[in-house]
Design a protein around this motif. Structure first.
Motif, PDB file in Angstrom:
ATOM      1  N   TRP A   1      21.197  64.269  45.698  1.00 17.22           N
ATOM      2  CA  TRP A   1      21.385  64.917  46.993  1.00 17.22           C
ATOM      3  C   TRP A   1      22.488  64.242  47.788  1.00 17.22           C
ATOM      4  N   GLY A   2      23.432  63.598  47.130  1.00 10.77           N
ATOM      5  CA  GLY A   2      24.558  62.974  47.813  1.00 10.77           C
ATOM      6  C   GLY A   2      24.240  61.569  48.256  1.00 10.77           C
ATOM      7  N   SER A   3      24.511  61.275  49.525  1.00 10.96           N
ATOM      8  CA  SER A   3      24.302  59.931  50.062  1.00 10.96           C
ATOM      9  C   SER A   3      22.884  59.785  50.600  1.00 10.96           C
ATOM     10  N   ALA A   4      22.569  58.608  51.119  1.00 12.81           N
ATOM     11  CA  ALA A   4      21.243  58.366  51.683  1.00 12.81           C
ATOM     12  C   ALA A   4      20.973  59.296  52.866  1.00 12.81           C
ATOM     13  N   ARG A   5      22.012  59.560  53.677  1.00  8.39           N
ATOM     14  CA  ARG A   5      21.829  60.448  54.831  1.00  8.39           C
ATOM     15  C   ARG A   5      21.466  61.861  54.392  1.00  8.39           C
ATOM     16  N   THR A   6      22.194  62.419  53.436  1.00  9.78           N
ATOM     17  CA  THR A   6      21.935  63.793  53.007  1.00  9.78           C
ATOM     18  C   THR A   6      20.638  63.884  52.193  1.00  9.78           C
ATOM     19  N   ARG A   7      20.327  62.840  51.429  1.00 11.25           N
ATOM     20  CA  ARG A   7      19.050  62.820  50.707  1.00 11.25           C
ATOM     21  C   ARG A   7      17.896  62.857  51.698  1.00 11.25           C
ATOM     22  N   TRP A   8      17.997  62.066  52.767  1.00 13.18           N
ATOM     23  CA  TRP A   8      16.927  62.024  53.751  1.00 13.18           C
ATOM     24  C   TRP A   8      16.777  63.377  54.444  1.00 13.18           C
TER      25      TRP A   8
ATOM     26  N   PHE B   1      19.943  71.172  54.971  1.00 15.51           N
ATOM     27  CA  PHE B   1      20.989  70.304  55.477  1.00 15.51           C
ATOM     28  C   PHE B   1      21.363  70.681  56.912  1.00 15.51           C
ATOM     29  N   SER B   2      21.690  69.670  57.712  1.00 16.48           N
ATOM     30  CA  SER B   2      22.258  69.917  59.037  1.00 16.48           C
ATOM     31  C   SER B   2      23.734  70.279  58.848  1.00 16.48           C
ATOM     32  N   LEU B   3      24.411  70.598  59.943  1.00 16.27           N
ATOM     33  CA  LEU B   3      25.845  70.880  59.874  1.00 16.27           C
ATOM     34  C   LEU B   3      26.594  69.675  59.305  1.00 16.27           C
ATOM     35  N   GLU B   4      26.259  68.476  59.786  1.00 15.27           N
ATOM     36  CA  GLU B   4      26.912  67.267  59.296  1.00 15.27           C
ATOM     37  C   GLU B   4      26.627  67.044  57.822  1.00 15.27           C
ATOM     38  N   GLY B   5      25.387  67.301  57.408  1.00 18.44           N
ATOM     39  CA  GLY B   5      25.024  67.164  56.001  1.00 18.44           C
ATOM     40  C   GLY B   5      25.780  68.142  55.121  1.00 18.44           C
ATOM     41  N   CYS B   6      25.943  69.370  55.586  1.00 20.90           N
ATOM     42  CA  CYS B   6      26.703  70.371  54.821  1.00 20.90           C
ATOM     43  C   CYS B   6      28.168  69.976  54.701  1.00 20.90           C
ATOM     44  N   VAL B   7      28.753  69.467  55.792  1.00 20.32           N
ATOM     45  CA  VAL B   7      30.152  69.042  55.742  1.00 20.32           C
ATOM     46  C   VAL B   7      30.311  67.908  54.725  1.00 20.32           C
ATOM     47  N   GLU B   8      29.417  66.919  54.784  1.00 25.01           N
ATOM     48  CA  GLU B   8      29.508  65.787  53.861  1.00 25.01           C
ATOM     49  C   GLU B   8      29.312  66.230  52.419  1.00 25.01           C
ATOM     50  N   MET B   9      28.326  67.078  52.159  1.00 25.37           N
ATOM     51  CA  MET B   9      28.061  67.529  50.792  1.00 25.37           C
ATOM     52  C   MET B   9      29.172  68.436  50.270  1.00 25.37           C
ATOM     53  N   ALA B  10      29.715  69.317  51.126  1.00 21.52           N
ATOM     54  CA  ALA B  10      30.811  70.191  50.700  1.00 21.52           C
ATOM     55  C   ALA B  10      32.020  69.352  50.305  1.00 21.52           C
ATOM     56  N   TRP B  11      32.249  68.269  51.027  1.00 24.23           N
ATOM     57  CA  TRP B  11      33.348  67.365  50.689  1.00 24.23           C
ATOM     58  C   TRP B  11      33.039  66.623  49.388  1.00 24.23           C
ATOM     59  N   LEU B  12      31.783  66.137  49.240  1.00 28.88           N
ATOM     60  CA  LEU B  12      31.409  65.374  48.041  1.00 28.88           C
ATOM     61  C   LEU B  12      31.492  66.210  46.770  1.00 28.88           C
ATOM     62  N   VAL B  13      31.095  67.485  46.840  1.00 28.46           N
ATOM     63  CA  VAL B  13      31.116  68.319  45.628  1.00 28.46           C
ATOM     64  C   VAL B  13      32.450  69.027  45.437  1.00 28.46           C
ATOM     65  N   GLY B  14      33.413  68.765  46.313  1.00 26.83           N
ATOM     66  CA  GLY B  14      34.770  69.257  46.107  1.00 26.83           C
ATOM     67  C   GLY B  14      35.053  70.661  46.608  1.00 26.83           C
ATOM     68  N   LEU B  15      34.214  71.181  47.498  1.00 31.63           N
ATOM     69  CA  LEU B  15      34.454  72.523  48.029  1.00 31.63           C
ATOM     70  C   LEU B  15      35.487  72.520  49.153  1.00 31.63           C
ATOM     71  N   ILE B  16      35.520  71.438  49.941  1.00 27.19           N
ATOM     72  CA  ILE B  16      36.501  71.302  51.016  1.00 27.19           C
ATOM     73  C   ILE B  16      37.175  69.946  50.897  1.00 27.19           C
ATOM     74  N   ARG B  17      38.332  69.835  51.526  1.00 28.93           N
ATOM     75  CA  ARG B  17      39.032  68.545  51.586  1.00 28.93           C
ATOM     76  C   ARG B  17      39.644  68.416  52.966  1.00 28.93           C
TER      77      ARG B  17
ATOM     78  N   LYS C   1      26.496  77.338  47.685  1.00 28.27           N
ATOM     79  CA  LYS C   1      27.212  76.673  46.585  1.00 28.27           C
ATOM     80  C   LYS C   1      26.814  75.209  46.476  1.00 28.27           C
ATOM     81  N   ILE C   2      26.604  74.558  47.622  1.00 32.26           N
ATOM     82  CA  ILE C   2      26.191  73.145  47.617  1.00 32.26           C
ATOM     83  C   ILE C   2      24.843  73.010  46.938  1.00 32.26           C
ATOM     84  N   LEU C   3      23.896  73.879  47.287  1.00 35.68           N
ATOM     85  CA  LEU C   3      22.560  73.811  46.697  1.00 35.68           C
ATOM     86  C   LEU C   3      22.581  74.092  45.202  1.00 35.68           C
ATOM     87  N   GLU C   4      23.525  74.925  44.732  1.00 33.37           N
ATOM     88  CA  GLU C   4      23.669  75.160  43.294  1.00 33.37           C
ATOM     89  C   GLU C   4      24.151  73.909  42.569  1.00 33.37           C
ATOM     90  N   ARG C   5      25.003  73.119  43.237  1.00 30.22           N
ATOM     91  CA  ARG C   5      25.642  71.964  42.595  1.00 30.22           C
ATOM     92  C   ARG C   5      24.907  70.658  42.841  1.00 30.22           C
TER      93      ARG C   5
END
Length: 193
Positions: free
Chosen positions: A117-124, A132-148, A183-187
């Motif tokens: 589930w990404g980092s400790a923040r997004t896992r929690w 996911f919160s808005l911040e969690g979605c931004v972090e996860m979208a960046w981690l899985v390569g959807l945004i840069r 897409k984040i939840l799929e990945r």
């Protein structure tokens, strides 16, 4: 007061100094309020890059757009006195000349957690709320390569913010959850084989 030479000059200099400091403090307060408003999703349209229309501005009557406010707190460092008390006299090999013997000290240069589930923040977030919160979605979208993150000319004007990794199109913070959460939840997450 009549015995103070150049009293008028001295008081004028003091008054000028006080007025300059007051003006500086007013400007800093206004800047902090503007920054808080922009990062907390307040109205008024914070700077999002470029002076053109649509560069993060909010039209009258439109609800304020949410902005992600990802915080990475720095771990609290112990003072020398706390370290010395913790090490104590039992470990005198670690102490030398009132300081630490650096050749015997373990230094941790980084720490972190990366999992399904990404980092400790997004896992929690996923464990506690199931979403996911808005911040969690931004972090996860960046981690899985959807945004840069992009800084430069985009669409004919300077832009600093998130862009879609495939198309290079601008992505405002408030759009990330709606556009990429599925897409984040799929990945992400635990996959059963």
């Amino acid at each position: 007061l009549h015995t103070v030479p150049n009293l008028n000059t001295i008081t004028t200099a003091l008054r000028s100094s006080l007025l300059a400091e007051a003006e500086l403090r007013r400007a800093l307060r206004a800047e902090q309020a503007s920054e808080q408003q922009a990062t907390a999703g307040g109205g008024g349209g914070g700077w999002r890059g470029g002076a053109g229309a649509g560069a993060g501005a909010v039209a009258d009557g439109e609800p304020p757009r949410a902005r992600a406010n990802i915080v990475y707190p720095f771990p609290e460092l112990k003072s020398y006195e706390d370290l010395h008390a913790q090490i104590g006299a039992s470990s005198s090999a670690l102490l030398r000349d009132g300081g630490l013997e650096l050749s015997r000290v373990v230094v941790v240069t980084g720490y972190g957690e990366v999992g399904p589930w990404g980092s400790a923040r997004t896992r929690w977030e996923m464990e506690a709320q199931g979403t996911f919160s808005l911040e969690g979605c931004v972090e996860m979208a960046w981690l899985v390569g959807l945004i840069r993150y992009y800084e430069g000319v985009n669409g004919g004007e300077f832009y600093s913010g998130w862009v879609d990794s495939e198309s290079g199109a601008r992505v405002e913070d408030h759009e990330v959850k709606e556009r990429y959460e599925a897409k984040i939840l799929e990945r992400a997450g635990i996959r059963f084989i």
